[in-house]
Design an enzyme around this catalytic site. Structure first.
Site, PDB file in Angstrom:
ATOM      1  N   GLU A 160       0.820  -1.232   0.000  1.00  0.00           N
ATOM      2  CA  GLU A 160       0.000   0.000   0.000  1.00  0.00           C
ATOM      3  C   GLU A 160       0.845   1.269   0.000  1.00  0.00           C
ATOM      4  OE1 GLU A 160      -2.627  -0.420   3.350  1.00  0.00           O
ATOM      5  OE2 GLU A 160      -3.652  -2.145   2.507  1.00  0.00           O
ATOM      6  N   GLU A 268      -6.267 -10.693  -0.424  1.00  0.00           N
ATOM      7  CA  GLU A 268      -6.958 -10.443   0.858  1.00  0.00           C
ATOM      8  C   GLU A 268      -8.455 -10.269   0.668  1.00  0.00           C
ATOM      9  OE1 GLU A 268      -5.152  -7.147   2.972  1.00  0.00           O
ATOM     10  OE2 GLU A 268      -3.127  -7.713   2.370  1.00  0.00           O
TER      11      GLU A 268
HETATM   12  C1  XIL Z   1      -5.231  -5.941   9.101  1.00  0.00           C
HETATM   13  C2  XIL Z   1      -5.501  -7.082  10.080  1.00  0.00           C
HETATM   14  O1  XIL Z   1      -6.487  -7.922   9.531  1.00  0.00           O
HETATM   15  C3  XIL Z   1      -5.950  -6.537  11.411  1.00  0.00           C
HETATM   16  O2  XIL Z   1      -6.059  -7.582  12.367  1.00  0.00           O
HETATM   17  C4  XIL Z   1      -4.973  -5.482  11.920  1.00  0.00           C
HETATM   18  O3  XIL Z   1      -5.472  -4.896  13.100  1.00  0.00           O
HETATM   19  C5  XIL Z   1      -4.754  -4.406  10.871  1.00  0.00           C
HETATM   20  O4  XIL Z   1      -4.324  -5.015   9.647  1.00  0.00           O
HETATM   21  N1  XIL Z   1      -4.423  -4.484   4.250  1.00  0.00           N
HETATM   22  C6  XIL Z   1      -3.387  -5.307   4.625  1.00  0.00           C
HETATM   23  C7  XIL Z   1      -3.500  -6.129   5.867  1.00  0.00           C
HETATM   24  O5  XIL Z   1      -2.423  -5.446   3.870  1.00  0.00           O
HETATM   25  O6  XIL Z   1      -2.267  -6.314   6.513  1.00  0.00           O
HETATM   26  C8  XIL Z   1      -4.492  -5.548   6.849  1.00  0.00           C
HETATM   27  O7  XIL Z   1      -4.668  -6.472   7.915  1.00  0.00           O
HETATM   28  C9  XIL Z   1      -5.795  -5.248   6.156  1.00  0.00           C
HETATM   29  C10 XIL Z   1      -5.603  -4.237   5.059  1.00  0.00           C
END
Ligand code: XIL
Length: 350
Positions: A160, A268
């Site tokens: 990101e 994701e």
């Molecule tokens: C999120 C996790 O799911 C949570 O438990 C944590 O509090 C914050 O991060 N994009 C990503 C992930 O690349 O690492 C993130 O994961 C969600 C958004």
């Protein structure tokens, strides 16, 4: 001699055995095959995010091994967890996840080396110069990627890093303290630490056609011009009912990345629903999962499809968006949701 069976009793026994075996085979053969096995014939990984403590739960493990071939630590390979104090590492959760994967024939996505979130306090508040931060980051990447060399197949090297308009985001710790070069350095160092791992740039909300997804293309071209190793792009695919990306745009986007020799992984995916989720919502959600999976299957460079957690009880969504939830493909009790069946049908070519 009295105990010996007579001839008709032996016949009975044989018939019973044959019937029993037939029944057993019938039940066994009808056992639906998991997503993981169905995806194999498409050369596709099916993945999910996990936490190390979930790997102590037999029910979690059973479902995981039935349907998934790839796991991503949801939080336990982030900087704040791995290096809680300067130079002091805590690999306990990460080690457990990697060992579990090895013992069960799963692949691992390392997530994530360089991100502006979930950084330790000491790093953010420390009074480090640019040179010092470069060497902290280099050391960190060497240590982490080196520790799992040959055991982690895919790394989200940078996460990101772009703003919605496609530029390298400036509200980012690494950008502010090192400058835009941090991205190229990170890929270079990760490659040196494990030349066989596939290296990804992972991005959110850049799945369709937009300034941001144009920015991903520009970034890949710039890295390639400099000779920096990068193998693929992660499409996070956090989405929701009523605002999921247009599958045709996703397909086009995958195709333009293919022209740059980039593999694409859906990394994701979740499809959040404003609660309470109705049956109709779950059917709509199934359609979204199905469309994205179908798009990935049809693209020649999309080789992994992962959801961000396994069941609705494991999802980050209700914590971040309290009015929403029900975003994944299993109910909290591990029962498959319509989304699961829609994915299964697509993998079966139905
Ligand atoms: C999120 C996790 O799911 C949570 O438990 C944590 O509090 C914050 O991060 N994009 C990503 C992930 O690349 O690492 C993130 O994961 C969600 C958004």
């Amino acid at each position: 001699m009295k105990n010996r069976l007579n001839r008709s009793q032996v016949y009975y026994l044989v018939i019973l055995l044959v019937l029993g075996l037939g029944l057993f085979l019938r039940i066994f053969m009808q056992q639906p095959r998991g997503l993981r096995h169905l995806a194999q014939s498409h050369d596709l990984e099916i993945g999910t995010a996990v936490s190390s403590w979930q790997l102590d739960d037999p029910e979690f493990i059973r479902r995981l091994l039935h349907d998934f071939s790839l796991i991503t630590p949801e939080n336990e390979m982030k900087f704040e967890v791995l290096q809680p104090a300067p130079g002091r590492y805590d690999f306990s959760g990460a080690d457990k996840i990697v060992a579990f994967a090895e013992n069960h024939g799963l692949h691992v996505r390392g997530h994530t080396l360089v991100w502006t979130n979930q950084l330790p306090e000491w790093l953010i508040t420390g009074d480090y110069s640019r040179e010092e931060l470069l060497s902290i980051l280099q050391r960190y990447i060497q240590d982490v990627v080196g520790r799992y060399r040959g055991r982690i197949q895919y790394w989200d090297v940078v996460n990101e890093a772009l703003s919605p308009d496609g530029d390298i985001a400036t509200n980012n710790f690494w950008m502010q303290r090192i400058g835009p070069d941090y991205i190229a350095y990170a890929f270079q160092w990760a490659h040196e630490a494990d030349p066989n791992a596939m290296l990804f740039y992972n991005e959110s909300y850049a799945e369709g056609k937009s300034l941001k997804s144009d920015g991903v293309i520009t970034l890949v071209m710039e890295l390639q011009e400099k000779g920096i190793p990068i193998d693929g792009i992660g499409f996070e695919m956090h989405t929701g009912l009523g605002w999921s990306p247009d599958p045709l745009e996703v397909a086009e986007n995958m195709q333009r990345l293919r022209k740059l020799s980039m593999v694409v992984h859906v990394t994701e995916m979740d499809v959040r629903i404003v609660e309470p989720a109705t049956n109709d919502d779950l059917d709509q959600q199934a359609k979204v999962y199905g469309e994205i999976l179908q798009t990935c299957l049809e693209a020649l460079n999309c080789s992994s499809f992962a959801t961000w957690g396994m069941t609705d009880d494991h999802s980050w969504i209700p914590y971040v968006y309290p009015d929403s939830g029900s975003a994944l493909i299993f109910f909290g009790n591990y029962e498959p949701k319509p989304a699961y069946y829609s994915m299964r049908d697509i993998l079966e070519g139905k």
